[in-house]
Write a protein that holds these residues in place. Structure first.
Motif, PDB file in Angstrom:
ATOM      1  N   HIS A 274       0.844  -1.198   0.000  1.00 59.50           N
ATOM      2  CA  HIS A 274       0.000   0.000   0.000  1.00 59.50           C
ATOM      3  C   HIS A 274       0.879   1.248   0.000  1.00 59.50           C
ATOM      4  O   HIS A 274       1.193   1.782  -1.047  1.00 59.50           O
ATOM      5  CB  HIS A 274      -0.946  -0.078   1.198  1.00 59.50           C
ATOM      6  N   ALA A 277       5.164   1.311  -1.659  1.00 54.48           N
ATOM      7  CA  ALA A 277       5.632   0.985  -3.013  1.00 54.48           C
ATOM      8  C   ALA A 277       6.679   1.972  -3.528  1.00 54.48           C
ATOM      9  O   ALA A 277       7.571   1.582  -4.284  1.00 54.48           O
ATOM     10  CB  ALA A 277       4.445   0.908  -3.964  1.00 54.48           C
ATOM     11  N   ARG A 308       9.060  -7.407 -10.615  1.00 56.84           N
ATOM     12  CA  ARG A 308       8.069  -6.538 -11.243  1.00 56.84           C
ATOM     13  C   ARG A 308       8.669  -5.168 -11.493  1.00 56.84           C
ATOM     14  O   ARG A 308       9.608  -4.769 -10.813  1.00 56.84           O
ATOM     15  CB  ARG A 308       6.854  -6.390 -10.333  1.00 56.84           C
ATOM     16  N   LEU A 309       8.097  -4.484 -12.421  1.00 53.14           N
ATOM     17  CA  LEU A 309       8.487  -3.094 -12.627  1.00 53.14           C
ATOM     18  C   LEU A 309       7.725  -2.287 -11.582  1.00 53.14           C
ATOM     19  O   LEU A 309       6.530  -1.989 -11.747  1.00 53.14           O
ATOM     20  CB  LEU A 309       8.133  -2.677 -14.058  1.00 53.14           C
ATOM     21  N   MET A 310       8.399  -1.999 -10.481  1.00 53.52           N
ATOM     22  CA  MET A 310       7.724  -1.333  -9.362  1.00 53.52           C
ATOM     23  C   MET A 310       7.292   0.073  -9.778  1.00 53.52           C
ATOM     24  O   MET A 310       8.005   0.754 -10.527  1.00 53.52           O
ATOM     25  CB  MET A 310       8.636  -1.272  -8.131  1.00 53.52           C
ATOM     26  N   GLY A 311       6.148   0.507  -9.250  1.00 55.69           N
ATOM     27  CA  GLY A 311       5.615   1.814  -9.640  1.00 55.69           C
ATOM     28  C   GLY A 311       4.819   1.743 -10.926  1.00 55.69           C
ATOM     29  O   GLY A 311       4.386   2.767 -11.448  1.00 55.69           O
ATOM     30  N   PHE A 312       4.651   0.533 -11.440  1.00 54.43           N
ATOM     31  CA  PHE A 312       3.826   0.328 -12.636  1.00 54.43           C
ATOM     32  C   PHE A 312       2.654  -0.567 -12.278  1.00 54.43           C
ATOM     33  O   PHE A 312       2.790  -1.504 -11.491  1.00 54.43           O
ATOM     34  CB  PHE A 312       4.649  -0.344 -13.748  1.00 54.43           C
ATOM     35  N   GLY A 313       1.528  -0.304 -12.902  1.00 57.35           N
ATOM     36  CA  GLY A 313       0.357  -1.148 -12.675  1.00 57.35           C
ATOM     37  C   GLY A 313      -0.437  -0.665 -11.478  1.00 57.35           C
ATOM     38  O   GLY A 313       0.091  -0.006 -10.566  1.00 57.35           O
ATOM     39  N   ARG A 315      -4.399  -1.733  -9.309  1.00 59.87           N
ATOM     40  CA  ARG A 315      -5.627  -2.521  -9.272  1.00 59.87           C
ATOM     41  C   ARG A 315      -6.767  -1.794  -9.980  1.00 59.87           C
ATOM     42  O   ARG A 315      -7.585  -2.402 -10.654  1.00 59.87           O
ATOM     43  CB  ARG A 315      -5.987  -2.810  -7.806  1.00 59.87           C
ATOM     44  N   TYR A 359       4.217  -6.265 -23.774  1.00 62.18           N
ATOM     45  CA  TYR A 359       3.912  -6.889 -22.479  1.00 62.18           C
ATOM     46  C   TYR A 359       3.142  -5.911 -21.588  1.00 62.18           C
ATOM     47  O   TYR A 359       2.097  -6.235 -21.020  1.00 62.18           O
ATOM     48  CB  TYR A 359       5.208  -7.330 -21.786  1.00 62.18           C
ATOM     49  N   ARG A 363      -1.184  -5.494 -21.003  1.00 62.35           N
ATOM     50  CA  ARG A 363      -1.697  -5.656 -19.635  1.00 62.35           C
ATOM     51  C   ARG A 363      -2.148  -4.327 -19.018  1.00 62.35           C
ATOM     52  O   ARG A 363      -2.486  -4.261 -17.841  1.00 62.35           O
ATOM     53  CB  ARG A 363      -0.616  -6.285 -18.750  1.00 62.35           C
ATOM     54  N   ASN A 368       2.221   4.429 -11.898  1.00 60.89           N
ATOM     55  CA  ASN A 368       1.272   4.852 -10.862  1.00 60.89           C
ATOM     56  C   ASN A 368       1.887   5.965 -10.019  1.00 60.89           C
ATOM     57  O   ASN A 368       3.015   6.398 -10.271  1.00 60.89           O
ATOM     58  CB  ASN A 368       0.811   3.654 -10.018  1.00 60.89           C
ATOM     59  N   ASP A 370       3.348   6.160  -7.360  1.00 60.03           N
ATOM     60  CA  ASP A 370       4.617   5.929  -6.667  1.00 60.03           C
ATOM     61  C   ASP A 370       5.828   5.957  -7.582  1.00 60.03           C
ATOM     62  O   ASP A 370       6.962   5.935  -7.108  1.00 60.03           O
ATOM     63  CB  ASP A 370       4.574   4.572  -5.959  1.00 60.03           C
TER      64      ASP A 370
HETATM   65  N1  ACO Z   1       5.485  -5.305 -13.551  1.00 59.92           N
HETATM   66  C1  ACO Z   1       5.366  -6.378 -14.362  1.00 59.92           C
HETATM   67  N2  ACO Z   1       4.228  -7.061 -14.546  1.00 59.92           N
HETATM   68  C2  ACO Z   1       3.156  -6.653 -13.862  1.00 59.92           C
HETATM   69  C3  ACO Z   1       3.205  -5.543 -12.992  1.00 59.92           C
HETATM   70  C4  ACO Z   1       4.418  -4.857 -12.859  1.00 59.92           C
HETATM   71  N3  ACO Z   1       4.510  -3.800 -12.060  1.00 59.92           N
HETATM   72  N4  ACO Z   1       2.000  -5.366 -12.454  1.00 59.92           N
HETATM   73  C5  ACO Z   1       1.205  -6.329 -12.939  1.00 59.92           C
HETATM   74  N5  ACO Z   1       1.909  -7.096 -13.806  1.00 59.92           N
HETATM   75  C6  ACO Z   1       1.386  -8.214 -14.614  1.00 59.92           C
HETATM   76  C7  ACO Z   1       1.146  -9.443 -13.771  1.00 59.92           C
HETATM   77  O1  ACO Z   1       2.273 -10.288 -13.762  1.00 59.92           O
HETATM   78  C8  ACO Z   1      -0.028 -10.066 -14.470  1.00 59.92           C
HETATM   79  O2  ACO Z   1       0.470 -10.695 -15.649  1.00 59.92           O
HETATM   80  P1  ACO Z   1      -0.199 -12.087 -16.165  1.00 59.92           P
HETATM   81  O3  ACO Z   1      -1.605 -11.713 -16.551  1.00 59.92           O
HETATM   82  O4  ACO Z   1       0.661 -12.503 -17.307  1.00 59.92           O
HETATM   83  O5  ACO Z   1      -0.146 -13.038 -15.001  1.00 59.92           O
HETATM   84  C9  ACO Z   1      -0.856  -8.871 -14.947  1.00 59.92           C
HETATM   85  O6  ACO Z   1       0.102  -7.795 -15.094  1.00 59.92           O
HETATM   86  C10 ACO Z   1      -1.953  -8.455 -13.956  1.00 59.92           C
HETATM   87  O7  ACO Z   1      -1.342  -8.232 -12.677  1.00 59.92           O
HETATM   88  P2  ACO Z   1      -2.051  -8.480 -11.277  1.00 59.92           P
HETATM   89  O8  ACO Z   1      -1.003  -8.723 -10.266  1.00 59.92           O
HETATM   90  O9  ACO Z   1      -3.141  -9.493 -11.421  1.00 59.92           O
HETATM   91  O10 ACO Z   1      -2.748  -7.069 -11.033  1.00 59.92           O
HETATM   92  P3  ACO Z   1      -3.302  -6.542  -9.630  1.00 59.92           P
HETATM   93  O11 ACO Z   1      -4.384  -5.589  -9.957  1.00 59.92           O
HETATM   94  O12 ACO Z   1      -3.612  -7.644  -8.692  1.00 59.92           O
HETATM   95  O13 ACO Z   1      -2.038  -5.770  -9.020  1.00 59.92           O
HETATM   96  C11 ACO Z   1      -0.487  -4.105  -8.412  1.00 59.92           C
HETATM   97  C12 ACO Z   1      -1.890  -4.403  -9.006  1.00 59.92           C
HETATM   98  C13 ACO Z   1      -0.324  -4.815  -7.079  1.00 59.92           C
HETATM   99  C14 ACO Z   1      -0.374  -2.606  -8.179  1.00 59.92           C
HETATM  100  C15 ACO Z   1       0.569  -4.591  -9.437  1.00 59.92           C
HETATM  101  O14 ACO Z   1       0.412  -3.912 -10.652  1.00 59.92           O
HETATM  102  C16 ACO Z   1       1.996  -4.414  -8.889  1.00 59.92           C
HETATM  103  O15 ACO Z   1       2.491  -5.274  -8.184  1.00 59.92           O
HETATM  104  N6  ACO Z   1       2.670  -3.269  -9.224  1.00 59.92           N
HETATM  105  C17 ACO Z   1       3.969  -2.994  -8.692  1.00 59.92           C
HETATM  106  C18 ACO Z   1       3.856  -2.490  -7.262  1.00 59.92           C
HETATM  107  C19 ACO Z   1       3.348  -1.073  -7.175  1.00 59.92           C
HETATM  108  O16 ACO Z   1       3.778  -0.181  -7.915  1.00 59.92           O
HETATM  109  N7  ACO Z   1       2.399  -0.839  -6.248  1.00 59.92           N
HETATM  110  C20 ACO Z   1       1.853   0.503  -6.007  1.00 59.92           C
HETATM  111  C21 ACO Z   1       0.420   0.594  -6.382  1.00 59.92           C
HETATM  112  S1  ACO Z   1      -0.148   2.275  -6.148  1.00 59.92           S
HETATM  113  C22 ACO Z   1      -0.518   2.421  -4.466  1.00 59.92           C
HETATM  114  O17 ACO Z   1      -0.770   1.503  -3.763  1.00 59.92           O
HETATM  115  C23 ACO Z   1      -0.480   3.778  -3.872  1.00 59.92           C
END
Ligand code: ACO
Length: 435
Positions: A274, A277, A308-313, A315, A359, A363, A368, A370
């Motif tokens: 949370h 990150a 993982r590429l932190m700071g990307f992606g 929910r 990739y 997806r 994000n 962070d």
């Molecule tokens: N780097 C690489 N691949 C990723 C990433 C990433 N950062 N995030 C998601 N993916 C991929 C997953 O491997 C998955 O691939 P698949 O379908 O081939 O299995 C697909 O994208 C979906 O990912 P999920 O984990 O199911 O997505 P979820 O919604 O559960 O997770 C999360 C979201 C936790 C934010 C995730 O994107 C992540 O771990 N990001 C990196 C950590 C981060 O930056 N967190 C901060 C969030 S912002 C906040 O909280 C203030």
């Protein structure tokens, strides 16, 4: 019981194949009520149908008029106002007022609100002694959580949560004292004396003064850094029903005082998934070390290594996080003053490659909030341990707005999820010598 809109029934027809019986469940706001499913039963002894939703992936737990997010379109609004516009034109305390009251303040209302928050920035001297009791290297977030919870012992009247003036006073106290406790947590963790609030300074400037002041009589705040911090506070002020807001609502639903509930929310924020990150982003950038290593790192991430590429992606956001857009621009302004964070080039290259890589594109993985915030915090001289604390200060108003909305919502009760029991059936106690 179904309503009709434009000739279409707003209801769901369900046939229970176990019994052959059919049911009609009303739909309102694109939602059915889980309790409406309880009438779907196999026999009179059946508890009724439940929904199973670990991690609340598809369950609305409240109605809320505070924050609106459209993750597909990358939209974030507080009380209807776009986050980018608020970041550009507003101040943190103005946004705090907006989140709490629902409307932007008039100048008189803002002046009065600012005055009362400023008046409450000091803490009881015993709070100082309490904080002194932590170990010399205590993590500032641990100190913040414990100390804000301890405030309930200083304000026992805070338990009168249904008395509006009392509730408002605690809200003001919490907004006012969080920066003081946050800055003192930092000062303690590095062995520096605590700096009292300077009520001639604005909210963010006063926090910078309590963090950074050394021998000078009054701290001279750099206006660009002060404004940058104020904008970061605006961007972090609320984000609807996230983990910590849900903790605030869940704990607050027991009708405990707001200091205890804010401590619980802050504890939820402390977790690396949370509020932690941005720290992980910095670690990742350090580990990559050099722009030339970026392609290899991206390859590793895509190769299923688990990294993982932190700071990307995100929910919710399946588009560019609107807060990340503002922060990226802000970074340039901050680096003009502080000098460029050497990790920025690595971050920019990561973003450039990821945004055109199949990739990440397929997806819907975008930067994000962070991705860039840690770089700014670091350039401003905040240690990594302070990152979740820097998040907790502005998020306090979001927690409080969510808490107050929950308290005044006649549909809300104590939060109490159901479970699917997977344990043993009744069995007889086994004496020690037979186990
Ligand atoms: N780097 C690489 N691949 C990723 C990433 C990433 N950062 N995030 C998601 N993916 C991929 C997953 O491997 C998955 O691939 P698949 O379908 O081939 O299995 C697909 O994208 C979906 O990912 P999920 O984990 O199911 O997505 P979820 O919604 O559960 O997770 C999360 C979201 C936790 C934010 C995730 O994107 C992540 O771990 N990001 C990196 C950590 C981060 O930056 N967190 C901060 C969030 S912002 C906040 O909280 C203030």
């Amino acid at each position: 019981m179904s309503t009709e809109t434009e000739g279409k029934k707003q209801s769901l027809s369900i046939t229970d194949n176990r019994t052959g019986k059919s049911y009609e469940v009303p739909i309102a706001d694109g939602t059915i009520r889980s309790t409406d499913l309880r009438k779907i039963r196999v026999d009179a002894d059946d508890f009724g149908l439940m929904t199973y939703d670990p991690a609340f992936m598809n369950t609305a737990a409240c109605r809320s008029a505070i924050t609106y997010i459209d993750g597909d379109k990358g939209i974030l609004r507080y009380r209807g106002y776009d986050i980018a516009e608020l970041a550009e034109k507003s101040t943190y305390l103005e946004v705090a007022y907006l989140l709490l009251s629902g409307e932007l303040p008039t100048q008189t209302q803002l002046d009065e609100f600012t005055r009362s928050v400023t008046l409450h920035t000091f803490v009881h001297e015993n709070v100082k002694e309490l904080m002194d009791g932590f170990r010399y290297d205590a993590h500032p977030m641990g100190m913040l959580i414990a100390t804000v919870g301890a405030l309930s012992t200083f304000y026992p009247e805070a338990k009168n949560i249904f008395d509006q003036p009392t509730r408002h006073l605690q809200i003001v106290r919490l907004l006012a004292k969080m920066p003081t406790i946050a800055a003192w947590s930092y000062r303690h963790s590095v062995g520096l004396r605590y700096i009292y609030p300077d009520n001639d300074l604005a909210y963010a400037g006063n926090f910078l003064s309590m963090m950074k002041r050394m021998a000078e009589l009054s701290y001279k705040v750099n206006p660009i850094l002060e404004r940058a911090l104020d904008i970061l506070f605006i961007l972090h002020a609320d984000h609807e029903q996230n983990c910590s807001a849900s903790a605030m609502r869940g704990v607050g639903s027991s009708q405990v005082d707001p200091y205890s509930a804010v401590a619980a929310a802050a504890a939820a924020l402390y977790g690396p998934l949370h509020g932690g990150a941005n720290e992980a982003v910095l670690r990742m950038l350090h580990q990559i070390g050099n722009v030339a290593n970026v392609p290899a790192f991206i390859k590793e991430v895509k190769g299923g290594s688990g990294s993982r590429l932190m700071g990307f992606g995100h929910r919710v956001y399946k588009n560019y996080d609107p807060r990340a857009k503002v922060i990226k621009k802000l970074a340039d302004e901050v680096f003009e003053v502080t000098g460029k964070n050497p990790l920025l080039d690595i971050a920019l290259e990561l973003e450039r490659i990821a945004l055109q890589d199949e990739y990440f594109v397929s997806r819907k993985l975008y930067p994000n909030v962070d991705f860039y915030s840690g770089l700014i915090y670091q350039a401003m001289g905040f240690p990594v341990d302070m990152f979740p604390v820097l998040f907790a200060i502005p998020r306090t108003v979001g927690w409080l707005a969510q808490w107050e909305e929950m308290l005044l919502d006649s549909e809300q009760k104590i939060a109490r999820p159901r479970q699917i029991y997977t344990g043993k059936d009744l069995r007889s106690f086994v004496p020690m010598d037979k186990r």
